[in-house]
Design a protein around this motif. Structure first.
Motif, PDB file in Angstrom:
ATOM      1  N   PRO A 299       1.554   3.344  -1.780  1.00  0.00           N
ATOM      2  CA  PRO A 299       1.762   4.386  -2.871  1.00  0.00           C
ATOM      3  C   PRO A 299       0.540   5.311  -1.995  1.00  0.00           C
ATOM      4  O   PRO A 299       0.691   6.630  -1.870  1.00  0.00           O
ATOM      5  CB  PRO A 299       1.069   4.162  -3.920  1.00  0.00           C
ATOM      6  N   TYR A 300      -0.343   4.435  -1.247  1.00  0.00           N
ATOM      7  CA  TYR A 300      -1.328   5.728  -1.364  1.00  0.00           C
ATOM      8  C   TYR A 300      -0.802   6.551  -0.163  1.00  0.00           C
ATOM      9  O   TYR A 300      -0.723   7.367   1.006  1.00  0.00           O
ATOM     10  CB  TYR A 300      -2.334   5.266  -1.005  1.00  0.00           C
TER      11      TYR A 300
ATOM     12  N   ALA B   8       1.960   7.117   1.011  1.00  0.00           N
ATOM     13  CA  ALA B   8       3.243   8.377   0.606  1.00  0.00           C
ATOM     14  C   ALA B   8       2.853   9.582   0.045  1.00  0.00           C
ATOM     15  O   ALA B   8       2.839  10.480   0.751  1.00  0.00           O
ATOM     16  CB  ALA B   8       4.244   7.705  -0.955  1.00  0.00           C
TER      17      ALA B   8
ATOM     18  N   PRO C  73      -3.083  -1.105  -3.909  1.00  0.00           N
ATOM     19  CA  PRO C  73      -3.622   0.108  -4.937  1.00  0.00           C
ATOM     20  C   PRO C  73      -4.346  -0.279  -5.600  1.00  0.00           C
ATOM     21  O   PRO C  73      -5.141   0.625  -6.193  1.00  0.00           O
ATOM     22  CB  PRO C  73      -1.903  -0.208  -6.320  1.00  0.00           C
TER      23      PRO C  73
ATOM     24  N   THR D  28       0.899  -0.983   0.106  1.00  0.00           N
ATOM     25  CA  THR D  28       0.060   0.029  -0.145  1.00  0.00           C
ATOM     26  C   THR D  28       1.033   1.139   0.016  1.00  0.00           C
ATOM     27  O   THR D  28       0.594   2.519   0.275  1.00  0.00           O
ATOM     28  CB  THR D  28      -0.596   0.130   1.455  1.00  0.00           C
TER      29      THR D  28
END
Length: 148
Positions: A19-20, A22, A110, A17
């Protein structure tokens, strides 16, 4: 489940997870410039930002980040079903609800946000929100699909 396996799966979930997370950290950093403060919550598997100065109130989870407008995740709130007038339910703690979303992100990575919006976004009809409320009420059932 052996503890080492659980910890391994949790670590994979955190990476999955990322990317979220960040995006959540970026939003949290911006909010700190406006007075928010952060701490690491092992219980919630998240970096929690309190006193986030935007939004209608409450909290938003992005990966392993919880953006909260209040002082503490121990704050009481009502469930979506209660708010919508579907039934009377006891108040829950916002942190328990948001922790369920963290777990959902860690499994779906994602895929979480596309699925969340596919199932209706913020509201009582969304299975992700109902599952988070169920978890906050009982400590069980954060997964949005019931077991067969």
């Amino acid at each position: 489940m052996p503890r080492w396996l659980l910890r391994t799966l949790q670590a994979i979930g955190v990476v999955w997870t990322l990317p979220y997370t960040a995006l959540g950290l970026l939003a949290g950093a911006v909010s700190m410039a406006a007075g928010a403060h952060a701490h690491l919550s092992a219980r919630d598997f998240a970096v929690v930002f309190h006193k986030v100065p935007w939004g209608p109130g409450g909290a938003l989870t992005l990966g392993n980040v919880i953006l909260h407008t209040g002082d503490t995740l121990d704050s009481p709130c009502v469930t979506y079903a209660h708010r919508a007038g579907h039934r009377e339910e006891p108040r829950i703690q916002i942190g328990d609800h948001e922790r369920a979303h963290v777990f959902q992100y860690m499994v779906l990575g994602p895929l979480f946000l596309p699925l969340y919006f596919l199932f209706g976004g913020v509201g009582v009809r969304n299975r992700f929100e109902r599952a988070a409320d169920r978890y906050a009420l009982s400590g069980q059932g954060w997964w949005p699909w019931p077991k067969p």
